[in-house]
Write a protein that holds these residues in place. Structure first.
Motif, PDB file in Angstrom:
ATOM      1  N   TYR A 110      37.979  38.181  40.804  1.00  0.00           N
ATOM      2  CA  TYR A 110      38.646  38.854  41.921  1.00  0.00           C
ATOM      3  C   TYR A 110      38.930  40.314  41.583  1.00  0.00           C
ATOM      4  CZ  TYR A 110      41.647  39.709  45.870  1.00  0.00           C
ATOM      5  OH  TYR A 110      42.173  40.220  47.020  1.00  0.00           O
TER       6      TYR A 110
ATOM      7  N   SER B 253      41.424  29.588  35.981  1.00  0.00           N
ATOM      8  CA  SER B 253      42.287  30.555  36.665  1.00  0.00           C
ATOM      9  C   SER B 253      42.051  31.958  36.146  1.00  0.00           C
ATOM     10  CB  SER B 253      43.752  30.172  36.479  1.00  0.00           C
ATOM     11  OG  SER B 253      44.015  28.935  37.080  1.00  0.00           O
TER      12      SER B 253
ATOM     13  N   LEU C  86      38.679  33.182  37.520  1.00  0.00           N
ATOM     14  CA  LEU C  86      38.756  33.529  38.938  1.00  0.00           C
ATOM     15  C   LEU C  86      39.540  34.820  39.152  1.00  0.00           C
ATOM     16  CD1 LEU C  86      39.254  30.015  40.523  1.00  0.00           C
ATOM     17  CD2 LEU C  86      37.223  31.451  40.639  1.00  0.00           C
ATOM     18  N   ASN C  87      40.597  35.038  38.362  1.00  0.00           N
ATOM     19  CA  ASN C  87      41.343  36.298  38.462  1.00  0.00           C
ATOM     20  C   ASN C  87      40.491  37.485  38.039  1.00  0.00           C
ATOM     21  OD1 ASN C  87      43.820  35.413  39.497  1.00  0.00           O
ATOM     22  ND2 ASN C  87      44.465  34.708  37.477  1.00  0.00           N
TER      23      ASN C  87
ATOM     24  N   ILE D 284      42.063  33.382  45.962  1.00  0.00           N
ATOM     25  CA  ILE D 284      41.615  32.418  44.950  1.00  0.00           C
ATOM     26  C   ILE D 284      41.950  31.000  45.385  1.00  0.00           C
ATOM     27  CG2 ILE D 284      42.040  31.618  42.597  1.00  0.00           C
ATOM     28  CD1 ILE D 284      42.246  34.590  41.807  1.00  0.00           C
TER      29      ILE D 284
ATOM     30  N   SER E 217      45.311  38.529  45.618  1.00  0.00           N
ATOM     31  CA  SER E 217      44.432  37.732  44.761  1.00  0.00           C
ATOM     32  C   SER E 217      44.763  36.244  44.802  1.00  0.00           C
ATOM     33  CB  SER E 217      44.483  38.239  43.324  1.00  0.00           C
ATOM     34  OG  SER E 217      45.749  37.993  42.753  1.00  0.00           O
ATOM     35  N   LYS E 218      46.022  35.893  44.704  1.00  0.00           N
ATOM     36  CA  LYS E 218      46.393  34.466  44.658  1.00  0.00           C
ATOM     37  C   LYS E 218      45.984  33.756  45.943  1.00  0.00           C
ATOM     38  CE  LYS E 218      48.470  31.341  42.215  1.00  0.00           C
ATOM     39  NZ  LYS E 218      47.864  30.831  41.017  1.00  0.00           N
TER      40      LYS E 218
END
Length: 128
Positions: A81, A74, A77-78, A13, A9-10
């Motif tokens: 995802y 953030s 977006l997490n 993103i 994920s990181k």
């Protein structure tokens, strides 16, 4: 089968935010260049191209940092995802079958419309 994994994920993103920052920088460069043409800033500012590119790079970096450091962005977006990981992507064979079916249907309907248009055109030629 999902194409993406939860543990990535990181990386994804950050790539998305970097792409958005790149687009902001590019658009800013184009905007500043256009403003330079309209207001003749090339003659007033030495090395205007370098100035325009610097403004674009700074705008892109600021965009990247603001989005990454913003906790609400953030979190959003997490969450996006996490939902994207749950998507079940169709198999290649089913996509190909659906695409072929759609193309055949479009060809059939296009032929039908061409035929009806031809018939009406001939009828109108007989009347007029």
């Amino acid at each position: 089968m999902s194409l993406i994994k939860t543990e990535d994920s990181k990386k994804w993103i950050n790539a998305l935010v970097a792409l958005a920052a790149f687009l902001v920088g590019f658009i800013t460069i184009r905007f500043v260049t256009q403003m330079g043409e309209w207001f003749d800033l090339e003659a007033k500012i030495g090395q205007f191209e370098l100035f325009a590119q610097g403004v674009g790079v700074v705008a892109g970096l600021i965009t990247f940092l603001v989005v990454i450091k913003n906790s609400k962005a953030s979190t959003l977006l997490n969450e996006v995802y996490a939902e994207l990981v749950k998507v079940i992507w169709p198999e290649k064979d089913s996509v190909v079958r659906a695409t072929v079916g759609i193309v055949i249907g479009i060809v059939f309907l296009s032929g039908l419309f061409v035929g009806v248009d031809f018939i009406f055109r001939k009828i109108l030629e007989l009347l007029y």
